[in-house]
Design a protein around this motif. Structure first.
Motif, PDB file in Angstrom:
ATOM      1  N   LEU A  97       0.822  -1.217   0.000  1.00  0.00           N
ATOM      2  CA  LEU A  97       0.000   0.000   0.000  1.00  0.00           C
ATOM      3  C   LEU A  97       0.852   1.262   0.000  1.00  0.00           C
ATOM      4  O   LEU A  97       0.316   2.366  -0.094  1.00  0.00           O
ATOM      5  CB  LEU A  97      -0.937   0.000   1.209  1.00  0.00           C
ATOM      6  CG  LEU A  97      -2.042  -1.052   1.179  1.00  0.00           C
ATOM      7  CD1 LEU A  97      -2.805  -1.085   2.485  1.00  0.00           C
ATOM      8  CD2 LEU A  97      -2.991  -0.800   0.013  1.00  0.00           C
ATOM      9  N   THR A  98       2.157   1.105   0.085  1.00  0.00           N
ATOM     10  CA  THR A  98       3.051   2.268   0.082  1.00  0.00           C
ATOM     11  C   THR A  98       3.677   2.524  -1.285  1.00  0.00           C
ATOM     12  O   THR A  98       4.478   3.441  -1.427  1.00  0.00           O
ATOM     13  CB  THR A  98       4.172   2.094   1.136  1.00  0.00           C
ATOM     14  OG1 THR A  98       4.902   0.902   0.830  1.00  0.00           O
ATOM     15  CG2 THR A  98       3.596   2.020   2.537  1.00  0.00           C
TER      16      THR A  98
ATOM     17  N   GLY B  69      -3.394   3.162  -7.557  1.00  0.00           N
ATOM     18  CA  GLY B  69      -4.101   2.083  -6.863  1.00  0.00           C
ATOM     19  C   GLY B  69      -3.689   1.947  -5.416  1.00  0.00           C
ATOM     20  O   GLY B  69      -4.529   1.784  -4.530  1.00  0.00           O
ATOM     21  N   ALA B  70      -2.385   2.007  -5.155  1.00  0.00           N
ATOM     22  CA  ALA B  70      -1.899   1.898  -3.776  1.00  0.00           C
ATOM     23  C   ALA B  70      -2.343   3.097  -2.949  1.00  0.00           C
ATOM     24  O   ALA B  70      -2.729   2.951  -1.781  1.00  0.00           O
ATOM     25  CB  ALA B  70      -0.381   1.770  -3.760  1.00  0.00           C
ATOM     26  N   THR B  71      -2.304   4.277  -3.539  1.00  0.00           N
ATOM     27  CA  THR B  71      -2.746   5.487  -2.830  1.00  0.00           C
ATOM     28  C   THR B  71      -4.223   5.387  -2.489  1.00  0.00           C
ATOM     29  O   THR B  71      -4.637   5.691  -1.355  1.00  0.00           O
ATOM     30  CB  THR B  71      -2.474   6.746  -3.688  1.00  0.00           C
ATOM     31  OG1 THR B  71      -1.080   6.808  -3.972  1.00  0.00           O
ATOM     32  CG2 THR B  71      -2.918   8.002  -2.973  1.00  0.00           C
TER      33      THR B  71
ATOM     34  N   ALA C 221     -16.888  -3.417  -3.239  1.00  0.00           N
ATOM     35  CA  ALA C 221     -17.061  -2.077  -2.673  1.00  0.00           C
ATOM     36  C   ALA C 221     -15.863  -1.198  -3.039  1.00  0.00           C
ATOM     37  O   ALA C 221     -16.022  -0.031  -3.416  1.00  0.00           O
ATOM     38  CB  ALA C 221     -17.221  -2.156  -1.157  1.00  0.00           C
ATOM     39  N   LEU C 222     -14.660  -1.776  -2.943  1.00  0.00           N
ATOM     40  CA  LEU C 222     -13.459  -1.032  -3.313  1.00  0.00           C
ATOM     41  C   LEU C 222     -13.430  -0.738  -4.814  1.00  0.00           C
ATOM     42  O   LEU C 222     -13.087   0.377  -5.231  1.00  0.00           O
ATOM     43  CB  LEU C 222     -12.205  -1.795  -2.888  1.00  0.00           C
ATOM     44  CG  LEU C 222     -11.967  -1.900  -1.388  1.00  0.00           C
ATOM     45  CD1 LEU C 222     -10.837  -2.879  -1.090  1.00  0.00           C
ATOM     46  CD2 LEU C 222     -11.696  -0.540  -0.768  1.00  0.00           C
ATOM     47  N   ALA C 223     -13.788  -1.717  -5.629  1.00  0.00           N
ATOM     48  CA  ALA C 223     -13.822  -1.505  -7.086  1.00  0.00           C
ATOM     49  C   ALA C 223     -14.792  -0.379  -7.428  1.00  0.00           C
ATOM     50  O   ALA C 223     -14.502   0.458  -8.298  1.00  0.00           O
ATOM     51  CB  ALA C 223     -14.217  -2.796  -7.810  1.00  0.00           C
ATOM     52  N   ASN C 224     -15.914  -0.329  -6.734  1.00  0.00           N
ATOM     53  CA  ASN C 224     -16.881   0.741  -6.941  1.00  0.00           C
ATOM     54  C   ASN C 224     -16.252   2.096  -6.629  1.00  0.00           C
ATOM     55  O   ASN C 224     -16.403   3.056  -7.391  1.00  0.00           O
ATOM     56  CB  ASN C 224     -18.107   0.481  -6.056  1.00  0.00           C
ATOM     57  CG  ASN C 224     -19.133   1.580  -6.129  1.00  0.00           C
ATOM     58  OD1 ASN C 224     -19.377   2.155  -7.169  1.00  0.00           O
ATOM     59  ND2 ASN C 224     -19.734   1.888  -4.994  1.00  0.00           N
ATOM     60  N   GLN C 225     -15.514   2.185  -5.531  1.00  0.00           N
ATOM     61  CA  GLN C 225     -14.896   3.464  -5.145  1.00  0.00           C
ATOM     62  C   GLN C 225     -13.691   3.821  -6.010  1.00  0.00           C
ATOM     63  O   GLN C 225     -13.412   4.990  -6.229  1.00  0.00           O
ATOM     64  CB  GLN C 225     -14.480   3.416  -3.680  1.00  0.00           C
ATOM     65  CG  GLN C 225     -15.664   3.387  -2.752  1.00  0.00           C
ATOM     66  CD  GLN C 225     -15.256   3.475  -1.302  1.00  0.00           C
ATOM     67  OE1 GLN C 225     -14.083   3.585  -0.972  1.00  0.00           O
ATOM     68  NE2 GLN C 225     -16.243   3.428  -0.431  1.00  0.00           N
ATOM     69  N   PHE C 226     -12.981   2.816  -6.493  1.00  0.00           N
ATOM     70  CA  PHE C 226     -11.787   3.060  -7.309  1.00  0.00           C
ATOM     71  C   PHE C 226     -12.111   3.318  -8.781  1.00  0.00           C
ATOM     72  O   PHE C 226     -11.253   3.786  -9.527  1.00  0.00           O
ATOM     73  CB  PHE C 226     -10.846   1.851  -7.268  1.00  0.00           C
ATOM     74  CG  PHE C 226     -10.254   1.518  -5.928  1.00  0.00           C
ATOM     75  CD1 PHE C 226     -10.438   2.310  -4.809  1.00  0.00           C
ATOM     76  CD2 PHE C 226      -9.496   0.365  -5.787  1.00  0.00           C
ATOM     77  CE1 PHE C 226      -9.876   1.976  -3.583  1.00  0.00           C
ATOM     78  CE2 PHE C 226      -8.925   0.018  -4.572  1.00  0.00           C
ATOM     79  CZ  PHE C 226      -9.121   0.829  -3.469  1.00  0.00           C
ATOM     80  N   ALA C 227     -13.312   2.991  -9.223  1.00  0.00           N
ATOM     81  CA  ALA C 227     -13.634   2.974 -10.655  1.00  0.00           C
ATOM     82  C   ALA C 227     -13.339   4.294 -11.355  1.00  0.00           C
ATOM     83  O   ALA C 227     -12.669   4.306 -12.394  1.00  0.00           O
ATOM     84  CB  ALA C 227     -15.093   2.570 -10.868  1.00  0.00           C
TER      85      ALA C 227
END
Length: 185
Positions: A26-27, A32-34, A132-138
């Motif tokens: 995540l660093t 994507g990591a951010t 849920a993450l894919a929805n927010q990252f889209a």
């Protein structure tokens, strides 16, 4: 598998759903990591608090604090450090104030939702987290509002399936009392 590895894996899977490259940490200096490092925890906690997940339920006898609260209640109890929200308690009346629960009951048992480590969640919940993450990252990853709308629908469907799976993992409690039927006899 440690919680940090599970977190990275969940974020990576969400990125893969969007056609992006997976991450190893995540660093990393990637979008994507951010996104994962900034959005994961709130998304995860929000999902845990969205339903009375049986896998995330604990029952605990709370420790009574020595100081009397100044809230109109007789006793204060220390809330568990992993507490997210109350399901039920044996107290007739109570209120939560920060990390304390105040009540007039001399002893207190609490059923609550706790923060489960990411590597301990069942697959059906992990899949809901990924969507849920894919929805927010889209939008930040793809720039496509239609993908965001698509993953929003997929997420809601996956969440519904996860809730159903979680609810059917345990035996049904039979109805013992039948007052409307018994009154006819």
């Amino acid at each position: 598998m440690s919680g940090l590895i599970a977190r990275v894996q969940l974020v990576s899977n969400a990125l893969l759903l969007l056609g992006d490259r997976p991450i190893a940490s995540l660093t990393e200096d990637t979008t994507g990591a951010t996104l994962g490092s900034n959005l994961f925890e709130n998304t995860y906690l929000s999902l845990l608090q969205s339903h009375r997940w049986r896998f995330a339920t604990k029952r605990l006898s709370l420790s009574r604090l020595s100081a009397k609260p100044n809230t109109g209640y007789q006793y204060a109890y220390q809330m568990p450090s992993d507490f997210l929200y109350t399901i039920k308690t044996d107290a007739q009346s109570f209120e939560v104030y920060g990390k304390e629960l105040h009540s007039n009951t001399t002893s207190l048992d609490l059923d609550y939702i706790y923060r489960v480590n990411e590597d301990q969640v069942p697959a059906y919940f992990a899949k809901a987290v990924e969507f849920a993450l894919a929805n927010q990252f889209a939008v930040p990853i793809t720039g496509d509002l239609k993908k965001a709308d698509y993953y929003s629908k997929v997420y809601l469907n996956e969440l519904k399936k996860a809730k159903h799976t979680d609810a059917t993992q345990y035996p049904e409690v039979p109805v013992v009392s039948r007052p409307y039927i018994d009154v006819r006899n």
